[in-house]
Design an enzyme around this catalytic site. Structure first.
Site, short mmCIF file in Angstrom:
data_model
loop_
_atom_site.label_atom_id
_atom_site.label_comp_id
_atom_site.label_asym_id
_atom_site.label_seq_id
_atom_site.Cartn_x
_atom_site.Cartn_y
_atom_site.Cartn_z
N ILE A 168 60.91 38.00 41.01
CA ILE A 168 60.90 39.46 41.01
C ILE A 168 62.07 40.20 40.21
O ILE A 168 61.88 41.05 39.52
CB ILE A 168 60.71 40.06 42.31
CG1 ILE A 168 59.32 39.39 42.64
CG2 ILE A 168 60.92 41.47 42.48
CD1 ILE A 168 58.95 39.77 44.32
N TYR A 193 61.34 35.41 58.79
CA TYR A 193 61.35 36.21 57.70
C TYR A 193 60.96 37.53 57.91
O TYR A 193 61.31 38.59 57.23
CB TYR A 193 60.57 35.22 56.69
CG TYR A 193 60.46 36.03 55.30
CD1 TYR A 193 61.28 36.06 54.37
CD2 TYR A 193 59.29 36.56 54.93
CE1 TYR A 193 61.22 36.57 53.21
CE2 TYR A 193 58.99 37.06 53.95
CZ TYR A 193 59.90 37.22 52.98
OH TYR A 193 59.64 37.75 51.70
N1 LIG Z 1 57.41 36.04 45.98
C1 LIG Z 1 56.69 36.67 47.05
O1 LIG Z 1 55.54 36.32 47.37
C2 LIG Z 1 57.39 37.90 47.72
C3 LIG Z 1 58.69 38.13 47.58
N2 LIG Z 1 59.22 39.06 48.40
C4 LIG Z 1 61.04 39.40 48.37
O2 LIG Z 1 61.12 39.75 46.80
C5 LIG Z 1 62.54 39.40 46.66
C6 LIG Z 1 62.74 38.47 45.42
O3 LIG Z 1 61.97 37.00 45.70
P1 LIG Z 1 61.52 36.43 44.58
O4 LIG Z 1 61.69 36.78 43.44
O5 LIG Z 1 59.96 36.20 45.14
O6 LIG Z 1 62.00 34.98 44.82
P2 LIG Z 1 62.96 33.98 43.78
O7 LIG Z 1 63.21 32.66 44.84
O8 LIG Z 1 62.40 33.75 42.80
O9 LIG Z 1 64.36 34.88 43.59
C7 LIG Z 1 65.13 35.13 44.63
C8 LIG Z 1 66.38 35.48 44.01
O10 LIG Z 1 67.62 35.64 45.09
C9 LIG Z 1 68.58 34.92 44.57
N3 LIG Z 1 69.39 34.38 45.66
C10 LIG Z 1 68.87 33.55 46.66
N4 LIG Z 1 69.92 33.17 47.21
C11 LIG Z 1 70.97 34.26 47.21
C12 LIG Z 1 72.37 34.35 47.50
N5 LIG Z 1 72.68 33.71 48.72
N6 LIG Z 1 73.15 35.10 46.92
C13 LIG Z 1 72.89 35.72 45.81
N7 LIG Z 1 71.55 35.74 45.26
C14 LIG Z 1 70.69 34.77 45.97
C15 LIG Z 1 68.28 33.86 43.82
O11 LIG Z 1 69.28 33.46 42.77
P3 LIG Z 1 70.16 32.10 42.82
O12 LIG Z 1 69.49 31.08 43.54
O13 LIG Z 1 70.67 32.22 41.40
O14 LIG Z 1 71.41 32.81 43.49
C16 LIG Z 1 67.16 34.69 42.90
O15 LIG Z 1 67.61 35.24 41.69
C17 LIG Z 1 62.96 38.70 47.86
O16 LIG Z 1 63.78 39.46 48.88
C18 LIG Z 1 61.77 38.24 48.75
O17 LIG Z 1 61.84 38.55 50.05
C19 LIG Z 1 58.67 39.89 49.17
C20 LIG Z 1 57.19 39.84 49.11
C21 LIG Z 1 56.54 38.63 48.52
N1 LIG Z 2 55.13 35.46 50.41
C1 LIG Z 2 56.42 36.11 51.32
C2 LIG Z 2 57.58 35.68 50.70
O1 LIG Z 2 57.68 34.50 50.32
C3 LIG Z 2 56.40 37.41 51.52
O2 LIG Z 2 54.89 37.75 51.38
O3 LIG Z 2 57.21 38.20 51.85
#
Ligand SMILES: NC(=O)C1=CN([C@@H]2O[C@H](COP(=O)(O)OP(=O)(O)OC[C@H]3O[C@@H](n4cnc5c(N)ncnc54)[C@H](OP(=O)(O)O)[C@@H]3O)[C@@H](O)[C@H]2O)C=CC1
Ligand SMILES: N[C@@H](C=O)C(=O)O
Length: 264
Positions: free
Chosen positions: A19, A156
């Site tokens: 995202i 979570y």
């Molecule tokens: N995908 C889904 O179904 C959903 C996602 N979300 C939320 O959307 C957001 C993005 O998630 P999503 O894109 O799906 O997941 P990804 O795993 O693709 O991305 C997560 C991002 O966070 C970074 N990250 C992880 N750990 C750390 C850390 N310790 N410090 C700094 N950066 C960090 C990662 O980069 P790096 O490893 O390089 O640090 C990466 O860029 C999250 O908050 C998630 O909870 C919400 C609802 C649904």
């Molecule tokens: N899918 C979950 C994250 O991984 C969410 O719905 O937030």
């Protein structure tokens, strides 16, 4: 005065994948300069070069682990002092393997630092700096599991309920200060978050899963429509409005001097 246009320079946390990387691309396409934050410098550098070449925007990379106090503090200072940052996308987040009974407590602590503490500290810093300037935008990535924590094992969902609450109270505080606050509540979105924590997205019905480009485009559209909360999947926002109205209607009766009759 608040604006429904995302403009200027956006700092995006968790920009190396999913995202966050998609926000970076879609905001660059709108002409915003970017500060990309995550731990994986190589991925950030590649994305920065691509976006600069494709859209002619200025892109800076900041390598930071937001679970580390000093690195979070440095980014907080940047938000407090860099008046060129007009948009904060508080996106970095993680899930963990297992539920309350069997998850590794150290992983759950890291998740709370990343999903709760980091967006709190960063949105507080951005709020202070932006309110002083009378303009800016803060976008917080919550999740639909904030509304239905029963559907995702472990802590979570609670972290995302925190982000939702943070967003709602921050929006109230900043309402007359020229700063837009938006909470985004995605449903299942195809990103690496699942494989990073041993969840199998392929095991879920495909009709529950949104492509990440569609989710982010909807979130940005929601911002431009002036929404305080955006639920990209929900077909009819009247459903959420009814839920929210019922919640707020309880307000005047939630704190009273006497216990309710059923407890006497
Ligand atoms: N995908 C889904 O179904 C959903 C996602 N979300 C939320 O959307 C957001 C993005 O998630 P999503 O894109 O799906 O997941 P990804 O795993 O693709 O991305 C997560 C991002 O966070 C970074 N990250 C992880 N750990 C750390 C850390 N310790 N410090 C700094 N950066 C960090 C990662 O980069 P790096 O490893 O390089 O640090 C990466 O860029 C999250 O908050 C998630 O909870 C919400 C609802 C649904
Ligand atoms: N899918 C979950 C994250 O991984 C969410 O719905 O937030």
């Amino acid at each position: 005065m608040t604006t429904n246009t995302l403009q200027g320079k956006a700092l995006v946390t968790g920009a190396s994948s999913g995202i966050g990387a998609t926000y970076a691309r879609q905001l660059a396409a709108k002409g915003l300069d970017l500060v990309l934050v995550a731990r994986d410098q190589a991925r950030l550098d590649t994305l920065a070069q691509t976006l600069a070449a494709d859209f002619g925007v200025a892109v800076e990379v900041v390598k930071a682990d937001l679970t580390q106090a000093a690195e979070l503090q440095a980014l907080e200072q940047r938000l407090l002092t860099d008046s060129s940052i007009s948009v904060l996308i508080n996106n970095a987040g993680m899930t963990v393997e297992g539920g309350y009974v069997d998850a590794d407590p150290a992983r759950v602590e890291a998740m709370i630092q990343l999903n709760v503490l980091a967006p709190t500290r960063l949105s507080m810093a951005a709020a202070k700096a932006m309110a002083a300037r009378g303009q800016g935008a803060i976008v917080n990535l919550a999740s639909v599991v904030a509304l239905i924590p029963e559907q995702f094992a472990g802590a979570y969902g609670a972290t995302k309920a925190f982000v939702l609450g943070l967003t709602q109270s921050l929006a109230t505080e900043l309402a007359d200060k020229g700063v837009r606050v938006q909470g985004v509540l995605p449903g299942l979105t195809r990103t690496e978050i699942f494989e990073r924590s041993g969840h199998d997205l392929a095991a879920l019905p495909p009709e529950w899963v949104m492509e990440v480009e569609d989710m982010v485009a909807a979130a940005i559209k929601g911002f431009e429509m002036g929404e305080g909360l955006t639920l990209p999947s929900l077909p009819d926002m009247a459903d959420f409005a009814a839920y929210d109205k019922a919640r707020l209607a309880m307000g005047p009766r939630l704190s009273l001097s006497n216990p309710a009759p059923r407890y006497r």
